[in-house]
Write an enzyme that holds these catalytic residues in place. Structure first.
Site, PDB file in Angstrom:
ATOM      1  N   ASP A 118     -45.431  82.453  54.516  1.00 43.53           N
ATOM      2  CA  ASP A 118     -46.209  81.395  55.150  1.00 43.53           C
ATOM      3  C   ASP A 118     -47.670  81.483  54.713  1.00 43.53           C
ATOM      4  OD1 ASP A 118     -47.385  79.579  56.800  1.00 43.53           O
ATOM      5  OD2 ASP A 118     -46.586  80.416  58.668  1.00 43.53           O
TER       6      ASP A 118
ATOM      7  N   ASN B  28     -43.858  72.083  58.976  1.00 43.18           N
ATOM      8  CA  ASN B  28     -43.695  70.923  58.082  1.00 43.18           C
ATOM      9  C   ASN B  28     -45.041  70.366  57.606  1.00 43.18           C
ATOM     10  OD1 ASN B  28     -42.206  67.578  58.160  1.00 43.18           O
ATOM     11  ND2 ASN B  28     -42.167  69.050  56.517  1.00 43.18           N
TER      12      ASN B  28
ATOM     13  N   CYS C 254     -47.018  72.776  55.380  1.00 42.22           N
ATOM     14  CA  CYS C 254     -47.385  73.587  54.211  1.00 42.22           C
ATOM     15  C   CYS C 254     -46.218  73.738  53.231  1.00 42.22           C
ATOM     16  CB  CYS C 254     -47.874  74.969  54.631  1.00 42.22           C
ATOM     17  SG  CYS C 254     -49.348  74.919  55.682  1.00 42.22           S
ATOM     18  N   ARG C 255     -45.265  74.619  53.551  1.00 37.33           N
ATOM     19  CA  ARG C 255     -44.232  74.978  52.566  1.00 37.33           C
ATOM     20  C   ARG C 255     -43.205  73.881  52.317  1.00 37.33           C
ATOM     21  NH1 ARG C 255     -42.597  80.215  55.679  1.00 37.33           N
ATOM     22  NH2 ARG C 255     -43.262  78.795  57.338  1.00 37.33           N
ATOM     23  N   SER C 256     -42.622  73.326  53.387  1.00 34.89           N
ATOM     24  CA  SER C 256     -41.549  72.347  53.132  1.00 34.89           C
ATOM     25  C   SER C 256     -42.053  71.031  52.528  1.00 34.89           C
ATOM     26  CB  SER C 256     -40.676  72.122  54.374  1.00 34.89           C
ATOM     27  OG  SER C 256     -41.408  71.612  55.458  1.00 34.89           O
TER      28      SER C 256
ATOM     29  N   CYS D  59     -39.456  74.259  57.100  1.00 32.51           N
ATOM     30  CA  CYS D  59     -40.296  75.422  57.405  1.00 32.51           C
ATOM     31  C   CYS D  59     -40.644  75.348  58.884  1.00 32.51           C
ATOM     32  CB  CYS D  59     -41.535  75.469  56.501  1.00 32.51           C
ATOM     33  SG  CYS D  59     -42.629  74.039  56.644  1.00 32.51           S
TER      34      CYS D  59
END
Ligand code: 4NP
Length: 167
Positions: free
Chosen positions: A130, A18, A20-22, A15
């Site tokens: 996001d 690095n 939150c999402r990934s 993401c």
């Protein structure tokens, strides 16, 4: 040289930050892959360097924990050149991440680049929005989307690894 890892399955989730999402994708994928018996190198990285060394966002840690997954031990890092050789698959969370990866990819990089939702029937090209500037609900929504994506990738990679073993 780049060591001949190309035949081995390795998945890198990417993401922007690095944090939150990934990291959520890494944690969720590890759990599903382990349940399904998929042997695979797993990691995550960001296209940007702002948060290098940081723990995942507390909201990401909290939502993962609600789903029984501990991601608190992860530390953010930025994508690097070797990643395009070490991992067989680099999976972006949104289109901007994918474009960022394409612009950084060495010409002879061996990793296949894709988006997380590309493996989900009928949702190809859909981003994981996001959640960083959102509320707790945005993290819960991101988790649900990520959970679908990692299930689908696990199924796809299991099939690929079985096909390769037979070939
Ligand atoms: P991520 O979320 O890409 O899912 O880790 C973000 C984290 C930090 C920022 C943006 C997105 N930021 O601008 O600092």
């Amino acid at each position: 040289m780049h060591g001949g890892f190309e035949h081995k399955l390795g998945v890198l989730f990417v993401c922007l930050g690095n944090i939150c999402r990934s990291p959520m994708a890494e944690g969720a994928f590890r759990a599903v892959a382990e349940q399904r018996g998929l042997s695979c190198l797993v990691d995550s990285a960001g296209t940007a360097s702002y948060h290098v060394g940081s723990q995942p966002d507390p909201r990401a840690i909290a939502v993962a924990s609600l789903h029984g997954i501990d991601i608190a031990g992860q530390a953010a890092r930025q994508i690097e050149r070797d990643d395009f050789y070490r991992f067989s698959h680099i999976i972006a969370m949104d289109r901007a991440n994918l474009e960022g990866l394409r612009s950084k990819a060495p010409r002879d990089g061996t990793a296949r680049l894709a988006m997380l939702m590309d493996a989900v029937d009928g949702r190809r090209g859909e981003p994981v929005a996001d959640p960083y500037y959102g509320n707790t609900q945005a993290f819960e929504t991101a988790w649900s989307v990520i959970a679908l994506g990692v299930e689908a990738w696990t199924a796809r990679l299991l099939l690929e690894s079985q096909t390769q073993r037979r070939a």
